[in-house]
Design a protein around this motif. Structure first.
Motif, PDB file in Angstrom:
ATOM      1  N   ASP A  78       0.662  -1.345   0.226  1.00 18.44           N
ATOM      2  CA  ASP A  78       0.059   0.062   0.042  1.00 18.44           C
ATOM      3  C   ASP A  78       0.879   1.268  -0.056  1.00 18.44           C
ATOM      4  O   ASP A  78       0.358   2.341  -0.082  1.00 18.44           O
ATOM      5  CB  ASP A  78      -1.105   0.019   1.160  1.00 18.44           C
ATOM      6  CG  ASP A  78      -0.360  -0.217   2.563  1.00 18.44           C
ATOM      7  OD1 ASP A  78       0.942   0.173   2.553  1.00 18.44           O
ATOM      8  OD2 ASP A  78      -0.822  -0.205   3.340  1.00 18.44           O
ATOM      9  N   THR A  79       2.126   1.050  -0.118  1.00 20.38           N
ATOM     10  CA  THR A  79       3.296   2.186  -0.129  1.00 20.38           C
ATOM     11  C   THR A  79       3.894   2.429  -1.467  1.00 20.38           C
ATOM     12  O   THR A  79       4.561   3.200  -1.683  1.00 20.38           O
ATOM     13  CB  THR A  79       3.943   2.454   1.083  1.00 20.38           C
ATOM     14  OG1 THR A  79       4.737   1.343   1.189  1.00 20.38           O
ATOM     15  CG2 THR A  79       3.260   2.633   2.344  1.00 20.38           C
ATOM     16  N   LEU A  80       3.721   1.246  -2.124  1.00 21.21           N
ATOM     17  CA  LEU A  80       4.373   1.214  -3.246  1.00 21.21           C
ATOM     18  C   LEU A  80       3.995   2.065  -4.362  1.00 21.21           C
ATOM     19  O   LEU A  80       2.899   2.478  -4.751  1.00 21.21           O
ATOM     20  CB  LEU A  80       4.070  -0.277  -3.993  1.00 21.21           C
ATOM     21  CG  LEU A  80       5.079  -0.484  -5.418  1.00 21.21           C
ATOM     22  CD1 LEU A  80       6.460  -0.687  -4.882  1.00 21.21           C
ATOM     23  CD2 LEU A  80       4.527  -1.589  -6.132  1.00 21.21           C
ATOM     24  N   LYS A  81       4.951   2.913  -4.934  1.00 17.07           N
ATOM     25  CA  LYS A  81       4.830   3.964  -5.995  1.00 17.07           C
ATOM     26  C   LYS A  81       4.814   3.457  -7.270  1.00 17.07           C
ATOM     27  O   LYS A  81       4.246   4.075  -8.187  1.00 17.07           O
ATOM     28  CB  LYS A  81       5.877   5.215  -5.720  1.00 17.07           C
ATOM     29  CG  LYS A  81       6.149   5.580  -4.346  1.00 17.07           C
ATOM     30  CD  LYS A  81       4.703   6.642  -4.140  1.00 17.07           C
ATOM     31  CE  LYS A  81       4.674   7.343  -2.894  1.00 17.07           C
ATOM     32  NZ  LYS A  81       3.643   7.907  -2.338  1.00 17.07           N
ATOM     33  N   THR A  82       5.609   2.485  -7.732  1.00 19.75           N
ATOM     34  CA  THR A  82       5.961   1.910  -9.268  1.00 19.75           C
ATOM     35  C   THR A  82       5.561   0.680  -9.349  1.00 19.75           C
ATOM     36  O   THR A  82       6.136  -0.234  -8.440  1.00 19.75           O
ATOM     37  CB  THR A  82       7.180   2.444  -9.588  1.00 19.75           C
ATOM     38  OG1 THR A  82       7.335   3.915  -9.405  1.00 19.75           O
ATOM     39  CG2 THR A  82       7.351   2.081 -10.945  1.00 19.75           C
ATOM     40  N   LEU A  83       4.892   0.377 -10.277  1.00 18.35           N
ATOM     41  CA  LEU A  83       4.692  -1.151 -10.473  1.00 18.35           C
ATOM     42  C   LEU A  83       4.792  -1.285 -12.036  1.00 18.35           C
ATOM     43  O   LEU A  83       3.989  -0.830 -13.228  1.00 18.35           O
ATOM     44  CB  LEU A  83       3.242  -1.696 -10.078  1.00 18.35           C
ATOM     45  CG  LEU A  83       2.862  -3.053 -10.358  1.00 18.35           C
ATOM     46  CD1 LEU A  83       3.872  -3.995  -9.539  1.00 18.35           C
ATOM     47  CD2 LEU A  83       1.530  -3.341  -9.972  1.00 18.35           C
ATOM     48  N   GLU A  84       5.832  -2.032 -12.655  1.00 18.39           N
ATOM     49  CA  GLU A  84       6.010  -2.468 -13.995  1.00 18.39           C
ATOM     50  C   GLU A  84       6.167  -3.920 -14.069  1.00 18.39           C
ATOM     51  O   GLU A  84       7.082  -4.519 -13.838  1.00 18.39           O
ATOM     52  CB  GLU A  84       7.462  -1.725 -14.264  1.00 18.39           C
ATOM     53  CG  GLU A  84       7.476  -0.153 -14.150  1.00 18.39           C
ATOM     54  CD  GLU A  84       8.955   0.476 -14.530  1.00 18.39           C
ATOM     55  OE1 GLU A  84       9.019   0.435 -15.946  1.00 18.39           O
ATOM     56  OE2 GLU A  84       9.552   0.612 -13.606  1.00 18.39           O
ATOM     57  N   LEU A  85       4.940  -4.270 -14.848  1.00 17.50           N
ATOM     58  CA  LEU A  85       5.276  -5.785 -15.305  1.00 17.50           C
ATOM     59  C   LEU A  85       5.778  -5.857 -16.349  1.00 17.50           C
ATOM     60  O   LEU A  85       6.181  -4.641 -17.104  1.00 17.50           O
ATOM     61  CB  LEU A  85       3.741  -6.195 -15.277  1.00 17.50           C
ATOM     62  CG  LEU A  85       2.784  -6.153 -14.006  1.00 17.50           C
ATOM     63  CD1 LEU A  85       1.279  -6.789 -14.157  1.00 17.50           C
ATOM     64  CD2 LEU A  85       3.322  -6.609 -12.777  1.00 17.50           C
ATOM     65  N   THR A  86       5.998  -6.977 -16.876  1.00 15.95           N
ATOM     66  CA  THR A  86       6.932  -7.529 -17.972  1.00 15.95           C
ATOM     67  C   THR A  86       6.063  -8.531 -18.808  1.00 15.95           C
ATOM     68  O   THR A  86       5.162  -8.917 -18.389  1.00 15.95           O
ATOM     69  CB  THR A  86       8.377  -7.684 -17.794  1.00 15.95           C
ATOM     70  OG1 THR A  86       8.201  -9.148 -16.957  1.00 15.95           O
ATOM     71  CG2 THR A  86       8.837  -6.806 -16.769  1.00 15.95           C
ATOM     72  N   SER A  87       7.051  -8.990 -19.887  1.00 14.86           N
ATOM     73  CA  SER A  87       6.225  -9.859 -20.800  1.00 14.86           C
ATOM     74  C   SER A  87       6.199 -11.231 -20.004  1.00 14.86           C
ATOM     75  O   SER A  87       5.430 -11.916 -20.592  1.00 14.86           O
ATOM     76  CB  SER A  87       7.129  -9.951 -22.272  1.00 14.86           C
ATOM     77  OG  SER A  87       8.454 -10.260 -22.096  1.00 14.86           O
ATOM     78  N   SER A  88       7.254 -11.320 -19.052  1.00 14.53           N
ATOM     79  CA  SER A  88       7.225 -12.525 -18.214  1.00 14.53           C
ATOM     80  C   SER A  88       5.952 -12.496 -17.282  1.00 14.53           C
ATOM     81  O   SER A  88       5.821 -13.962 -17.005  1.00 14.53           O
ATOM     82  CB  SER A  88       8.597 -12.679 -17.500  1.00 14.53           C
ATOM     83  OG  SER A  88       8.367 -11.827 -16.415  1.00 14.53           O
ATOM     84  N   THR A  89       5.071 -11.770 -17.243  1.00 16.30           N
ATOM     85  CA  THR A  89       3.879 -11.690 -16.503  1.00 16.30           C
ATOM     86  C   THR A  89       2.834 -11.626 -17.492  1.00 16.30           C
ATOM     87  O   THR A  89       1.662 -11.507 -16.965  1.00 16.30           O
ATOM     88  CB  THR A  89       3.950 -10.658 -15.513  1.00 16.30           C
ATOM     89  OG1 THR A  89       4.177  -9.509 -15.983  1.00 16.30           O
ATOM     90  CG2 THR A  89       5.017 -10.907 -14.419  1.00 16.30           C
ATOM     91  N   SER A  90       2.823 -12.145 -18.794  1.00 16.53           N
ATOM     92  CA  SER A  90       1.748 -11.855 -19.667  1.00 16.53           C
ATOM     93  C   SER A  90       0.552 -12.869 -19.231  1.00 16.53           C
ATOM     94  O   SER A  90      -0.445 -12.641 -19.823  1.00 16.53           O
ATOM     95  CB  SER A  90       2.382 -11.918 -20.792  1.00 16.53           C
ATOM     96  OG  SER A  90       2.767 -13.412 -21.175  1.00 16.53           O
ATOM     97  N   THR A  91       0.971 -13.795 -18.769  1.00 15.35           N
ATOM     98  CA  THR A  91      -0.473 -14.879 -18.319  1.00 15.35           C
ATOM     99  C   THR A  91      -1.121 -14.461 -17.172  1.00 15.35           C
ATOM    100  O   THR A  91      -1.966 -14.980 -16.975  1.00 15.35           O
ATOM    101  CB  THR A  91       0.242 -16.155 -18.055  1.00 15.35           C
ATOM    102  OG1 THR A  91       1.437 -16.156 -16.985  1.00 15.35           O
ATOM    103  CG2 THR A  91       1.207 -16.696 -19.312  1.00 15.35           C
ATOM    104  N   ILE A  92      -0.930 -13.057 -16.712  1.00 16.79           N
ATOM    105  CA  ILE A  92      -1.853 -12.729 -15.713  1.00 16.79           C
ATOM    106  C   ILE A  92      -3.238 -12.412 -16.094  1.00 16.79           C
ATOM    107  O   ILE A  92      -3.246 -11.509 -16.990  1.00 16.79           O
ATOM    108  CB  ILE A  92      -1.108 -11.491 -14.881  1.00 16.79           C
ATOM    109  CG1 ILE A  92       0.195 -11.910 -14.162  1.00 16.79           C
ATOM    110  CG2 ILE A  92      -2.191 -10.846 -14.113  1.00 16.79           C
ATOM    111  CD1 ILE A  92       0.768 -10.334 -13.524  1.00 16.79           C
ATOM    112  N   THR A  93      -4.126 -13.027 -15.288  1.00 16.96           N
ATOM    113  CA  THR A  93      -5.514 -13.043 -16.183  1.00 16.96           C
ATOM    114  C   THR A  93      -6.333 -12.010 -15.215  1.00 16.96           C
ATOM    115  O   THR A  93      -7.521 -12.022 -15.363  1.00 16.96           O
ATOM    116  CB  THR A  93      -6.091 -14.236 -16.310  1.00 16.96           C
ATOM    117  OG1 THR A  93      -6.192 -15.043 -15.199  1.00 16.96           O
ATOM    118  CG2 THR A  93      -5.483 -15.196 -17.262  1.00 16.96           C
ATOM    119  N   ASP A  94      -5.962 -11.918 -13.865  1.00 16.78           N
ATOM    120  CA  ASP A  94      -6.581 -11.376 -12.789  1.00 16.78           C
ATOM    121  C   ASP A  94      -5.933 -10.439 -12.110  1.00 16.78           C
ATOM    122  O   ASP A  94      -4.863 -10.665 -11.259  1.00 16.78           O
ATOM    123  CB  ASP A  94      -7.568 -12.167 -12.115  1.00 16.78           C
ATOM    124  CG  ASP A  94      -8.465 -11.485 -10.851  1.00 16.78           C
ATOM    125  OD1 ASP A  94      -8.392 -10.505 -10.950  1.00 16.78           O
ATOM    126  OD2 ASP A  94      -9.252 -12.568 -10.430  1.00 16.78           O
TER     127      ASP A  94
END
Length: 209
Positions: A52-68
């Motif tokens: 809840d204090t995180l400022k930046t979240l950068e997902l990558t192609s390695s997380t492309s299977t996230i569906t939710d």
């Protein structure tokens, strides 16, 4: 007195133990790997005070299977969010009022995005290559159309109908055309115009001769 001491000692453990539900195993594993979990892999939870204090979240192609991306609502301080190649079908960011940058690109499963959080004027939004993203729910349609440029098939609305988005877009009727000054006008070539439809959506167009 002994009972009071026991209660005071137990209270900090309750505070530290508040958790956020993260049902997607790939998303949860990503958070665990980056030190934002609860130390238990695939239990569908992470500690809320780890995110809840995180400022930046950068997902990558390695997380492309996230569906939710359930759980993103507890990232309440998040200001920078980059989501390329995700496989979610819908995304609700109404609780993320601190967002100042959002990019969603090349994500072919997403059909609906909710940005109606009261702070759209603070947001730098980048949407492109999302072939099935039909509707984006926003605070103000005219403002969003003037300041954000999504793909041509994506429109803004204050009330997206997620149950029939395709029919909703196809059946809309033109109400009027206005200029950048807000005056109703006829179609003029080479000038930016706003086309307002009966479903509340607005399209910005420039007809080049």
């Amino acid at each position: 007195m002994k009972r009071l001491i026991l209660i005071l000692c137990f209270f900090p453990f309750l505070s530290l133990g508040q958790q956020t539900y993260v049902p997607d195993d790939v998303f949860e594993s990503y958070l665990e790997f980056h030190g934002m979990g609860n130390g238990i892999v695939n239990d569908d939870y992470v500690f809320t005070n780890a995110i809840d204090t995180l400022k930046t979240l950068e997902l990558t192609s390695s997380t492309s299977t996230i569906t939710d991306l359930t759980g993103i609502e507890d990232f309440i301080d998040l200001s920078f969010l980059d989501l390329p190649f995700i496989s979610v079908t819908s995304l609700d960011l109404t609780n993320n009022t601190e967002l100042t940058y959002l990019r969603i690109c090349n994500s072919q499963q997403i059909t609906f995005l909710n940005l109606q959080n009261g702070f759209n004027s603070n947001l730098d939004l980048w949407l492109y290559g999302n072939l099935n993203l039909v509707c984006v729910q926003v605070d103000n349609v005219v403002w969003a159309t003037s300041n954000w440029q999504p793909d041509n098939w994506t429109y803004f609305s204050t009330n997206c109908n997620t149950t029939s988005l395709v029919d909703y877009a196809r059946n809309k009727k033109l109400v009027k055309v206005i200029s950048v000054l807000g005056r109703e006008t006829k179609e003029i070539k080479d000038d930016p115009l706003f086309y307002i439809y009966d479903d509340g959506t607005v399209e910005k167009r420039i007809t080049i001769e």
